[in-house]
Design a protein around this motif. Sequence first.
Motif, PDB file in Angstrom:
ATOM      1  N   ARG A  58       0.828  -1.208   0.000  1.00  0.00           N
ATOM      2  CA  ARG A  58       0.000   0.000   0.000  1.00  0.00           C
ATOM      3  C   ARG A  58       0.868   1.265   0.000  1.00  0.00           C
ATOM      4  O   ARG A  58       0.552   2.247  -0.682  1.00  0.00           O
ATOM      5  N   ASP A 106       0.666   4.104  -2.780  1.00  0.00           N
ATOM      6  CA  ASP A 106       0.442   5.509  -2.410  1.00  0.00           C
ATOM      7  C   ASP A 106       1.511   6.406  -3.043  1.00  0.00           C
ATOM      8  O   ASP A 106       1.207   7.476  -3.586  1.00  0.00           O
ATOM      9  N   TYR A 131      -6.751   5.113  -2.775  1.00  0.00           N
ATOM     10  CA  TYR A 131      -7.309   4.020  -1.970  1.00  0.00           C
ATOM     11  C   TYR A 131      -8.828   4.102  -1.964  1.00  0.00           C
ATOM     12  O   TYR A 131      -9.417   5.136  -1.629  1.00  0.00           O
ATOM     13  N   TYR A 191      -6.638   1.259  -5.597  1.00  0.00           N
ATOM     14  CA  TYR A 191      -6.453  -0.018  -4.915  1.00  0.00           C
ATOM     15  C   TYR A 191      -7.438  -0.146  -3.774  1.00  0.00           C
ATOM     16  O   TYR A 191      -7.995   0.846  -3.283  1.00  0.00           O
ATOM     17  N   GLN A 195      -8.232  -3.077  -0.219  1.00  0.00           N
ATOM     18  CA  GLN A 195      -7.595  -4.110   0.623  1.00  0.00           C
ATOM     19  C   GLN A 195      -8.653  -4.795   1.470  1.00  0.00           C
ATOM     20  O   GLN A 195      -9.749  -4.274   1.667  1.00  0.00           O
ATOM     21  N   VAL A 251      -4.295  -7.237  -0.883  1.00  0.00           N
ATOM     22  CA  VAL A 251      -4.404  -5.976  -1.616  1.00  0.00           C
ATOM     23  C   VAL A 251      -4.682  -6.275  -3.082  1.00  0.00           C
ATOM     24  O   VAL A 251      -4.079  -7.179  -3.665  1.00  0.00           O
ATOM     25  N   ALA A 311      -4.900  -3.892  -6.639  1.00  0.00           N
ATOM     26  CA  ALA A 311      -4.751  -2.579  -7.260  1.00  0.00           C
ATOM     27  C   ALA A 311      -5.064  -2.691  -8.741  1.00  0.00           C
ATOM     28  O   ALA A 311      -4.897  -3.751  -9.352  1.00  0.00           O
TER      29      ALA A 311
END
Length: 465
Positions: free
Chosen positions: A39, A43, A49, A65, A67, A73, A75
Amino acid sequence: MFGARGGAPADSGDMDAARGLIEFIESSPTMFHAAARIRERLDAAGFTYLPEGAAWSVVPGGSYYTQRNGSSVIAWRVGSDVPAPAVGAAVSDGRRAPYRFQLAASHSDSPTFKVKAAAEVEGAGGSLRLDTEAYGGMIDYTWFDRPLTLAGRALVREGGRIESRLVALNRDVALIPSLAIHMNRDVNKAFSPNRASDLFPLVSVGDLAAGSLDLLVADALEVAPDQVIARDLFLAVRDAGRVWGAIDEFISAPRLDDLMCAYASLEAFVAASNASAVTVFACFDNEEVGSETKQGAASTLLVDTLSRVNAALGFGAEDYLRALSASMLVSCDNAHAVHPAHPELADPLAGPRLNGGLVVKEAANQHYCTDAFSRAVLTGILDDAGVRYQAFSNRSDMAGGSTLGNISNTQVSLHAVDVGCAQLAMHSCCETAGSHDVALAIRALEAFYAADIRIEGAEVVTLGA
Protein backbone atom coordinates in the motif's frame (compact mmCIF):
# COMPACT_ATOMS: atom_id res chain seq x y z
CA MET A 1 39.46 -17.01 -13.00
CA PHE A 2 35.81 -16.13 -13.27
CA GLY A 3 35.96 -15.84 -17.04
CA ALA A 4 36.73 -19.54 -17.45
CA ARG A 5 33.01 -20.45 -17.52
CA GLY A 6 31.72 -17.17 -18.86
CA GLY A 7 31.22 -15.52 -15.48
CA ALA A 8 31.18 -11.75 -15.21
CA PRO A 9 30.41 -9.17 -12.56
CA ALA A 10 26.70 -8.82 -11.91
CA ASP A 11 24.69 -6.22 -13.83
CA SER A 12 24.07 -3.18 -11.63
CA GLY A 13 20.40 -3.00 -12.61
CA ASP A 14 19.90 -6.63 -11.62
CA MET A 15 21.59 -5.99 -8.28
CA ASP A 16 19.43 -2.94 -7.64
CA ALA A 17 16.35 -5.12 -8.16
CA ALA A 18 17.74 -7.81 -5.85
CA ARG A 19 18.52 -5.29 -3.13
CA GLY A 20 15.05 -3.79 -3.54
CA LEU A 21 13.58 -7.23 -2.89
CA ILE A 22 15.73 -7.68 0.21
CA GLU A 23 14.56 -4.37 1.63
CA PHE A 24 10.93 -5.30 0.91
CA ILE A 25 11.34 -8.64 2.69
CA GLU A 26 13.08 -7.13 5.71
CA SER A 27 10.16 -4.75 6.23
CA SER A 28 7.59 -7.53 5.69
CA PRO A 29 7.93 -10.03 8.55
CA THR A 30 4.24 -11.03 8.22
CA MET A 31 1.45 -10.86 5.67
CA PHE A 32 0.10 -7.76 7.43
CA HIS A 33 3.39 -5.93 7.01
CA ALA A 34 3.74 -7.06 3.38
CA ALA A 35 0.29 -5.66 2.58
CA ALA A 36 1.18 -2.40 4.34
CA ARG A 37 4.39 -2.09 2.31
CA ILE A 38 2.47 -2.73 -0.92
CA ARG A 39 0.00 0.00 0.00
CA GLU A 40 2.86 2.41 0.74
CA ARG A 41 4.34 1.68 -2.69
CA LEU A 42 0.99 2.30 -4.37
CA ASP A 43 0.44 5.51 -2.41
CA ALA A 44 3.86 6.76 -3.50
CA ALA A 45 2.98 5.96 -7.12
CA GLY A 46 -0.18 8.08 -6.93
CA PHE A 47 -2.82 5.39 -6.54
CA THR A 48 -6.12 6.23 -4.82
CA TYR A 49 -7.31 4.02 -1.97
CA LEU A 50 -10.93 2.88 -2.30
CA PRO A 51 -12.10 1.11 0.88
CA GLU A 52 -14.50 -1.78 0.35
CA GLY A 53 -17.08 0.00 2.49
CA ALA A 54 -17.05 3.21 0.42
CA ALA A 55 -18.71 4.09 -2.87
CA TRP A 56 -16.26 3.77 -5.77
CA SER A 57 -15.65 6.33 -8.49
CA VAL A 58 -13.43 4.93 -11.25
CA VAL A 59 -12.51 6.64 -14.52
CA PRO A 60 -10.32 5.81 -17.54
CA GLY A 61 -6.73 6.82 -16.81
CA GLY A 62 -7.18 6.39 -13.06
CA SER A 63 -5.16 4.24 -10.65
CA TYR A 64 -6.74 2.68 -7.56
CA TYR A 65 -6.45 -0.02 -4.91
CA THR A 66 -8.45 -1.69 -2.19
CA GLN A 67 -7.60 -4.11 0.62
CA ARG A 68 -9.21 -6.70 2.87
CA ASN A 69 -8.23 -7.76 6.38
CA GLY A 70 -5.06 -5.69 6.24
CA SER A 71 -3.34 -8.64 4.57
CA SER A 72 -4.63 -8.78 0.97
CA VAL A 73 -4.40 -5.98 -1.62
CA ILE A 74 -5.81 -5.54 -5.12
CA ALA A 75 -4.75 -2.58 -7.26
CA TRP A 76 -5.82 -1.61 -10.75
CA ARG A 77 -5.06 0.96 -13.41
CA VAL A 78 -7.70 1.81 -16.02
CA GLY A 79 -6.27 2.39 -19.48
CA SER A 80 -6.93 5.81 -20.93
CA ASP A 81 -8.44 4.24 -24.06
CA VAL A 82 -10.93 2.02 -22.24
CA PRO A 83 -14.15 3.09 -24.00
CA ALA A 84 -17.31 4.49 -22.53
CA PRO A 85 -20.08 1.85 -22.41
CA ALA A 86 -22.00 3.24 -25.36
CA VAL A 87 -18.88 3.10 -27.53
CA GLY A 88 -17.85 -0.32 -26.29
CA ALA A 89 -21.19 -1.88 -27.23
CA ALA A 90 -20.56 -1.06 -30.87
CA VAL A 91 -16.99 -2.29 -31.12
CA SER A 92 -16.21 -5.03 -33.66
CA ASP A 93 -19.82 -5.95 -34.53
CA GLY A 94 -20.58 -6.84 -30.91
CA ARG A 95 -18.25 -9.82 -30.64
CA ARG A 96 -15.22 -8.10 -29.14
CA ALA A 97 -15.37 -7.40 -25.40
CA PRO A 98 -15.60 -3.71 -24.50
CA TYR A 99 -12.34 -3.96 -22.51
CA ARG A 100 -10.25 -6.59 -20.73
CA PHE A 101 -8.40 -7.26 -17.48
CA GLN A 102 -4.72 -8.22 -17.42
CA LEU A 103 -3.91 -9.53 -13.96
CA ALA A 104 -0.96 -10.88 -12.02
CA ALA A 105 -1.56 -12.45 -8.60
CA SER A 106 0.79 -13.53 -5.82
CA HIS A 107 0.48 -14.14 -2.08
CA SER A 108 1.60 -12.25 1.02
CA ASP A 109 1.99 -15.13 3.50
CA SER A 110 4.82 -17.60 4.11
CA PRO A 111 5.10 -20.75 6.25
CA THR A 112 5.82 -19.98 9.90
CA PHE A 113 4.49 -20.61 13.42
CA LYS A 114 1.49 -18.73 14.80
CA VAL A 115 1.33 -17.88 18.49
CA LYS A 116 -1.87 -19.13 20.12
CA ALA A 117 -4.23 -16.81 22.01
CA ALA A 118 -3.33 -18.54 25.29
CA ALA A 119 0.36 -18.95 24.64
CA GLU A 120 2.65 -18.79 27.67
CA VAL A 121 3.93 -22.17 28.90
CA GLU A 122 5.91 -22.17 32.18
CA GLY A 123 8.19 -25.15 32.64
CA ALA A 124 11.42 -26.73 33.80
CA GLY A 125 14.44 -24.61 34.66
CA GLY A 126 12.28 -21.54 35.11
CA SER A 127 11.57 -21.54 31.39
CA LEU A 128 8.84 -19.60 29.69
CA ARG A 129 7.94 -20.79 26.21
CA LEU A 130 5.25 -19.91 23.69
CA ASP A 131 2.59 -22.37 22.58
CA THR A 132 2.54 -22.18 18.78
CA GLU A 133 1.04 -24.08 15.89
CA ALA A 134 2.26 -24.51 12.36
CA TYR A 135 1.04 -22.07 9.73
CA GLY A 136 1.63 -23.81 6.41
CA GLY A 137 4.09 -26.58 5.58
CA MET A 138 7.51 -25.39 6.68
CA ILE A 139 10.73 -27.40 6.97
CA ASP A 140 10.76 -27.71 10.75
CA TYR A 141 14.45 -28.33 11.38
CA THR A 142 15.45 -25.03 9.77
CA TRP A 143 13.74 -23.13 12.59
CA PHE A 144 15.95 -24.53 15.36
CA ASP A 145 18.71 -22.53 17.07
CA ARG A 146 17.90 -19.26 15.30
CA PRO A 147 17.08 -16.11 17.25
CA LEU A 148 13.52 -15.17 16.29
CA THR A 149 11.25 -12.19 16.65
CA LEU A 150 7.48 -11.76 16.95
CA ALA A 151 5.39 -9.75 14.52
CA GLY A 152 1.84 -9.44 13.27
CA ARG A 153 -1.09 -7.32 14.34
CA ALA A 154 -2.75 -6.49 17.64
CA LEU A 155 -6.24 -5.21 18.39
CA VAL A 156 -5.99 -2.26 20.75
CA ARG A 157 -8.94 -0.79 22.66
CA GLU A 158 -9.23 2.89 23.48
CA GLY A 159 -12.59 3.52 25.14
CA GLY A 160 -15.27 2.28 22.77
CA ARG A 161 -12.91 2.10 19.79
CA ILE A 162 -11.00 -1.06 18.85
CA GLU A 163 -8.22 -0.56 16.32
CA SER A 164 -5.98 -2.97 14.44
CA ARG A 165 -2.29 -2.02 14.60
CA LEU A 166 0.81 -3.53 13.08
CA VAL A 167 3.30 -4.81 15.61
CA ALA A 168 6.90 -5.93 15.15
CA LEU A 169 9.19 -6.25 18.14
CA ASN A 170 12.22 -5.51 15.92
CA ARG A 171 14.55 -7.50 18.14
CA ASP A 172 15.18 -11.17 18.75
CA VAL A 173 13.08 -12.42 21.66
CA ALA A 174 12.70 -16.18 21.14
CA LEU A 175 14.60 -19.29 20.08
CA ILE A 176 13.76 -22.96 19.51
CA PRO A 177 16.70 -24.87 21.09
CA SER A 178 17.90 -28.20 19.79
CA LEU A 179 18.45 -31.14 22.09
CA ALA A 180 22.18 -31.82 22.51
CA ILE A 181 23.54 -34.69 20.45
CA HIS A 182 24.66 -36.37 23.70
CA MET A 183 20.95 -36.67 24.62
CA ASN A 184 19.84 -37.74 21.16
CA ARG A 185 22.56 -39.83 19.55
CA ASP A 186 20.42 -40.69 16.52
CA VAL A 187 19.60 -37.11 15.59
CA ASN A 188 21.64 -37.31 12.38
CA LYS A 189 19.88 -40.51 11.34
CA ALA A 190 16.33 -39.28 11.77
CA PHE A 191 14.84 -36.02 12.97
CA SER A 192 11.13 -35.70 13.57
CA PRO A 193 10.36 -33.01 16.16
CA ASN A 194 7.02 -32.90 17.90
CA ARG A 195 5.24 -29.67 17.06
CA ALA A 196 3.31 -29.78 20.33
CA SER A 197 6.46 -29.57 22.44
CA ASP A 198 9.82 -29.52 20.64
CA LEU A 199 8.94 -26.48 18.53
CA PHE A 200 7.74 -24.16 21.28
CA PRO A 201 10.13 -21.17 21.30
CA LEU A 202 11.95 -20.23 24.50
CA VAL A 203 11.51 -16.61 25.63
CA SER A 204 12.88 -16.65 29.20
CA VAL A 205 14.62 -18.78 31.83
CA GLY A 206 13.35 -16.98 34.90
CA ASP A 207 13.32 -13.23 34.36
CA LEU A 208 9.91 -13.24 32.65
CA ALA A 209 6.68 -14.85 33.82
CA ALA A 210 3.22 -15.48 32.39
CA GLY A 211 1.70 -12.19 31.25
CA SER A 212 4.93 -10.94 29.72
CA LEU A 213 3.84 -11.50 26.12
CA ASP A 214 1.18 -8.80 26.26
CA LEU A 215 3.65 -6.57 28.08
CA LEU A 216 6.07 -6.92 25.16
CA VAL A 217 3.34 -6.18 22.63
CA ALA A 218 1.99 -3.24 24.62
CA ASP A 219 5.49 -1.79 25.00
CA ALA A 220 6.08 -2.02 21.25
CA LEU A 221 2.78 -0.23 20.60
CA GLU A 222 3.22 2.24 23.46
CA VAL A 223 -0.12 1.37 25.05
CA ALA A 224 -1.18 -0.14 28.38
CA PRO A 225 -1.16 -3.97 28.52
CA ASP A 226 -4.90 -4.15 29.23
CA GLN A 227 -5.54 -2.29 25.97
CA VAL A 228 -4.22 -5.25 23.94
CA ILE A 229 -7.36 -7.36 23.67
CA ALA A 230 -6.44 -9.71 20.78
CA ARG A 231 -3.47 -10.47 18.54
CA ASP A 232 -2.33 -12.39 15.48
CA LEU A 233 1.37 -12.95 16.17
CA PHE A 234 3.84 -15.05 14.22
CA LEU A 235 7.45 -16.12 14.62
CA ALA A 236 9.71 -14.41 12.11
CA VAL A 237 13.38 -14.63 11.16
CA ARG A 238 15.15 -11.28 11.35
CA ASP A 239 18.32 -12.43 9.58
CA ALA A 240 19.06 -9.91 6.84
CA GLY A 241 18.69 -11.15 3.32
CA ARG A 242 21.82 -10.93 1.21
CA VAL A 243 23.20 -11.18 -2.29
CA TRP A 244 26.18 -13.49 -2.23
CA GLY A 245 28.54 -15.60 -4.30
CA ALA A 246 31.91 -14.93 -5.92
CA ILE A 247 30.14 -12.93 -8.65
CA ASP A 248 26.88 -12.24 -6.77
CA GLU A 249 24.84 -15.05 -8.36
CA PHE A 250 22.62 -15.79 -5.37
CA ILE A 251 20.08 -14.16 -3.13
CA SER A 252 19.17 -15.73 0.22
CA ALA A 253 16.47 -14.46 2.55
CA PRO A 254 13.47 -15.53 4.56
CA ARG A 255 10.07 -15.57 2.84
CA LEU A 256 11.27 -15.60 -0.79
CA ASP A 257 8.18 -17.77 -1.31
CA ASP A 258 6.21 -15.71 -2.19
CA LEU A 259 7.45 -12.19 -1.49
CA MET A 260 9.84 -12.49 -4.44
CA CYS A 261 6.87 -12.76 -6.81
CA ALA A 262 4.83 -10.21 -4.87
CA TYR A 263 7.66 -7.69 -5.21
CA ALA A 264 8.40 -8.44 -8.86
CA SER A 265 4.76 -8.26 -9.93
CA LEU A 266 4.20 -5.05 -7.97
CA GLU A 267 7.21 -3.33 -9.52
CA ALA A 268 6.17 -4.50 -12.99
CA PHE A 269 2.59 -3.33 -12.44
CA VAL A 270 3.61 0.14 -11.29
CA ALA A 271 6.07 0.55 -14.17
CA ALA A 272 3.90 -0.77 -17.02
CA SER A 273 1.54 1.25 -19.19
CA ASN A 274 -1.40 -0.17 -21.14
CA ALA A 275 -3.96 2.22 -22.59
CA SER A 276 -6.42 -0.43 -23.77
CA ALA A 277 -6.76 -2.65 -20.67
CA VAL A 278 -7.53 -2.57 -16.99
CA THR A 279 -4.29 -3.87 -15.51
CA VAL A 280 -4.58 -5.50 -12.09
CA PHE A 281 -2.16 -6.43 -9.31
CA ALA A 282 -3.44 -8.84 -6.66
CA CYS A 283 -1.70 -10.12 -3.55
CA PHE A 284 -3.76 -12.59 -1.50
CA ASP A 285 -3.27 -13.84 2.03
CA ASN A 286 -3.51 -17.44 3.27
CA GLU A 287 -2.24 -19.31 0.20
CA GLU A 288 -0.02 -21.43 2.45
CA VAL A 289 -3.07 -22.75 4.34
CA GLY A 290 -5.42 -23.35 1.42
CA SER A 291 -6.72 -19.87 0.50
CA GLU A 292 -10.22 -20.60 1.88
CA THR A 293 -10.59 -17.44 3.95
CA LYS A 294 -12.38 -14.13 3.44
CA GLN A 295 -9.11 -12.64 2.18
CA GLY A 296 -7.73 -15.66 0.31
CA ALA A 297 -7.75 -16.46 -3.39
CA ALA A 298 -10.82 -18.66 -2.87
CA SER A 299 -12.75 -15.73 -1.38
CA THR A 300 -14.97 -13.23 -3.16
CA LEU A 301 -12.29 -10.52 -2.99
CA LEU A 302 -11.27 -10.71 -6.66
CA VAL A 303 -14.79 -11.08 -8.08
CA ASP A 304 -16.06 -8.32 -5.79
CA THR A 305 -13.29 -5.98 -6.92
CA LEU A 306 -13.48 -6.65 -10.65
CA SER A 307 -17.29 -6.49 -10.77
CA ARG A 308 -17.26 -3.20 -8.86
CA VAL A 309 -14.66 -1.76 -11.23
CA ASN A 310 -16.86 -2.79 -14.14
CA ALA A 311 -19.92 -1.14 -12.58
CA ALA A 312 -18.03 2.01 -11.58
CA LEU A 313 -16.92 2.42 -15.20
CA GLY A 314 -20.56 2.35 -16.23
CA PHE A 315 -20.69 -1.13 -17.74
CA GLY A 316 -23.36 -3.76 -17.13
CA ALA A 317 -23.34 -7.44 -16.16
CA GLU A 318 -23.17 -8.57 -19.79
CA ASP A 319 -20.15 -6.32 -20.42
CA TYR A 320 -18.42 -7.76 -17.35
CA LEU A 321 -18.75 -11.35 -18.53
CA ARG A 322 -17.57 -10.39 -21.99
CA ALA A 323 -14.56 -8.62 -20.47
CA LEU A 324 -13.64 -11.71 -18.45
CA SER A 325 -13.74 -13.83 -21.60
CA ALA A 326 -11.05 -11.59 -23.09
CA SER A 327 -8.92 -11.36 -19.94
CA MET A 328 -5.86 -13.18 -18.65
CA LEU A 329 -4.31 -13.95 -15.28
CA VAL A 330 -0.67 -14.68 -14.50
CA SER A 331 -0.49 -16.58 -11.21
CA CYS A 332 2.90 -15.85 -9.64
CA ASP A 333 4.38 -18.24 -7.07
CA ASN A 334 7.93 -19.54 -6.91
CA ALA A 335 9.10 -22.78 -8.50
CA HIS A 336 11.57 -25.53 -7.58
CA ALA A 337 15.02 -25.20 -9.14
CA VAL A 338 17.05 -28.32 -9.90
CA HIS A 339 18.80 -29.24 -6.66
CA PRO A 340 22.57 -29.68 -7.16
CA ALA A 341 22.71 -32.75 -4.89
CA HIS A 342 19.51 -34.34 -6.19
CA PRO A 343 19.00 -33.63 -9.89
CA GLU A 344 17.18 -36.97 -10.13
CA LEU A 345 14.21 -35.41 -8.31
CA ALA A 346 13.57 -32.97 -11.16
CA ASP A 347 11.89 -33.74 -14.45
CA PRO A 348 14.80 -34.38 -16.86
CA LEU A 349 13.29 -32.08 -19.50
CA ALA A 350 11.72 -29.37 -17.34
CA GLY A 351 13.98 -28.66 -14.40
CA PRO A 352 14.62 -24.90 -14.12
CA ARG A 353 17.89 -23.38 -12.97
CA LEU A 354 18.66 -20.32 -10.90
CA ASN A 355 19.10 -17.16 -13.01
CA GLY A 356 17.41 -18.83 -15.95
CA GLY A 357 14.47 -16.45 -16.04
CA LEU A 358 10.79 -16.69 -15.17
CA VAL A 359 9.52 -20.27 -14.89
CA VAL A 360 6.30 -21.34 -16.61
CA LYS A 361 4.74 -24.15 -14.55
CA GLU A 362 2.40 -26.86 -15.81
CA ALA A 363 0.81 -30.00 -14.32
CA ALA A 364 -1.67 -32.52 -15.72
CA ASN A 365 -3.53 -32.66 -12.38
CA GLN A 366 -4.41 -28.97 -12.85
CA HIS A 367 -2.69 -27.86 -9.64
CA TYR A 368 -1.26 -25.24 -11.97
CA CYS A 369 -3.58 -23.32 -14.26
CA THR A 370 -1.30 -23.34 -17.34
CA ASP A 371 -2.61 -24.92 -20.52
CA ALA A 372 -1.42 -24.78 -24.12
CA PHE A 373 -3.43 -21.62 -24.87
CA SER A 374 -2.22 -19.60 -21.87
CA ARG A 375 1.35 -20.86 -22.31
CA ALA A 376 1.31 -19.74 -25.95
CA VAL A 377 0.03 -16.29 -25.03
CA LEU A 378 2.63 -15.64 -22.32
CA THR A 379 5.61 -17.15 -24.11
CA GLY A 380 4.64 -15.28 -27.27
CA ILE A 381 4.72 -12.02 -25.31
CA LEU A 382 8.09 -12.89 -23.74
CA ASP A 383 9.56 -13.94 -27.08
CA ASP A 384 8.49 -10.64 -28.63
CA ALA A 385 9.99 -8.73 -25.69
CA GLY A 386 13.25 -10.71 -25.77
CA VAL A 387 12.90 -11.83 -22.14
CA ARG A 388 14.19 -15.30 -21.36
CA TYR A 389 12.05 -17.87 -19.56
CA GLN A 390 12.08 -21.58 -18.73
CA ALA A 391 9.72 -24.46 -17.93
CA PHE A 392 8.83 -26.55 -14.89
CA SER A 393 6.97 -29.84 -14.59
CA ASN A 394 6.99 -32.28 -11.69
CA ARG A 395 8.56 -35.68 -12.13
CA SER A 396 5.76 -37.92 -13.34
CA ASP A 397 5.97 -40.12 -10.23
CA MET A 398 5.94 -37.23 -7.74
CA ALA A 399 3.03 -35.14 -6.53
CA GLY A 400 3.73 -31.44 -6.73
CA GLY A 401 2.41 -28.47 -4.85
CA SER A 402 -0.40 -26.18 -5.85
CA THR A 403 -0.91 -22.45 -5.90
CA LEU A 404 -3.55 -19.76 -6.16
CA GLY A 405 -4.19 -19.62 -9.91
CA ASN A 406 -6.81 -22.34 -10.17
CA ILE A 407 -8.18 -21.44 -6.74
CA SER A 408 -8.93 -17.87 -7.83
CA ASN A 409 -10.30 -19.21 -11.10
CA THR A 410 -13.13 -20.89 -9.18
CA GLN A 411 -14.35 -17.37 -8.40
CA VAL A 412 -13.36 -15.52 -11.58
CA SER A 413 -12.86 -17.75 -14.63
CA LEU A 414 -10.07 -16.49 -16.85
CA HIS A 415 -7.40 -17.77 -19.16
CA ALA A 416 -4.51 -18.23 -16.74
CA VAL A 417 -0.89 -19.31 -16.60
CA ASP A 418 1.24 -20.21 -13.58
CA VAL A 419 4.75 -18.80 -13.28
CA GLY A 420 7.38 -18.22 -10.60
CA CYS A 421 11.05 -17.66 -9.90
CA ALA A 422 13.26 -20.73 -9.49
CA GLN A 423 14.47 -21.27 -5.94
CA LEU A 424 16.10 -23.79 -3.62
CA ALA A 425 14.92 -24.87 -0.16
CA MET A 426 11.29 -23.85 -0.60
CA HIS A 427 9.57 -23.54 2.81
CA SER A 428 12.84 -23.37 4.69
CA CYS A 429 13.04 -20.41 7.05
CA CYS A 430 15.83 -19.14 4.76
CA GLU A 431 15.48 -19.75 1.02
CA THR A 432 17.80 -19.20 -1.94
CA ALA A 433 17.18 -17.95 -5.47
CA GLY A 434 19.12 -16.41 -8.33
CA SER A 435 20.00 -12.74 -7.89
CA HIS A 436 19.39 -11.98 -11.59
CA ASP A 437 15.93 -13.57 -11.53
CA VAL A 438 14.40 -10.64 -9.65
CA ALA A 439 15.04 -8.26 -12.53
CA LEU A 440 14.18 -10.93 -15.11
CA ALA A 441 10.81 -11.52 -13.46
CA ILE A 442 10.08 -7.79 -13.36
CA ARG A 443 10.90 -7.46 -17.06
CA ALA A 444 8.77 -10.47 -17.97
CA LEU A 445 5.74 -9.31 -15.99
CA GLU A 446 6.10 -5.73 -17.23
CA ALA A 447 6.00 -7.11 -20.79
CA PHE A 448 2.81 -8.99 -19.92
CA TYR A 449 1.15 -5.96 -18.35
CA ALA A 450 2.05 -3.75 -21.33
CA ALA A 451 1.05 -6.23 -24.05
CA ASP A 452 -1.94 -5.67 -26.34
CA ILE A 453 -3.65 -9.05 -25.93
CA ARG A 454 -6.76 -9.68 -28.05
CA ILE A 455 -8.31 -12.99 -27.02
CA GLU A 456 -11.19 -14.58 -28.92
CA GLY A 457 -12.48 -17.53 -26.90
CA ALA A 458 -9.83 -20.24 -26.71
CA GLU A 459 -9.25 -20.32 -30.45
CA VAL A 460 -7.43 -17.13 -31.46
CA VAL A 461 -5.27 -14.52 -29.78
CA THR A 462 -3.63 -11.53 -31.41
CA LEU A 463 -0.60 -9.97 -29.76
CA GLY A 464 0.16 -6.32 -30.45
CA ALA A 465 2.86 -3.99 -29.21
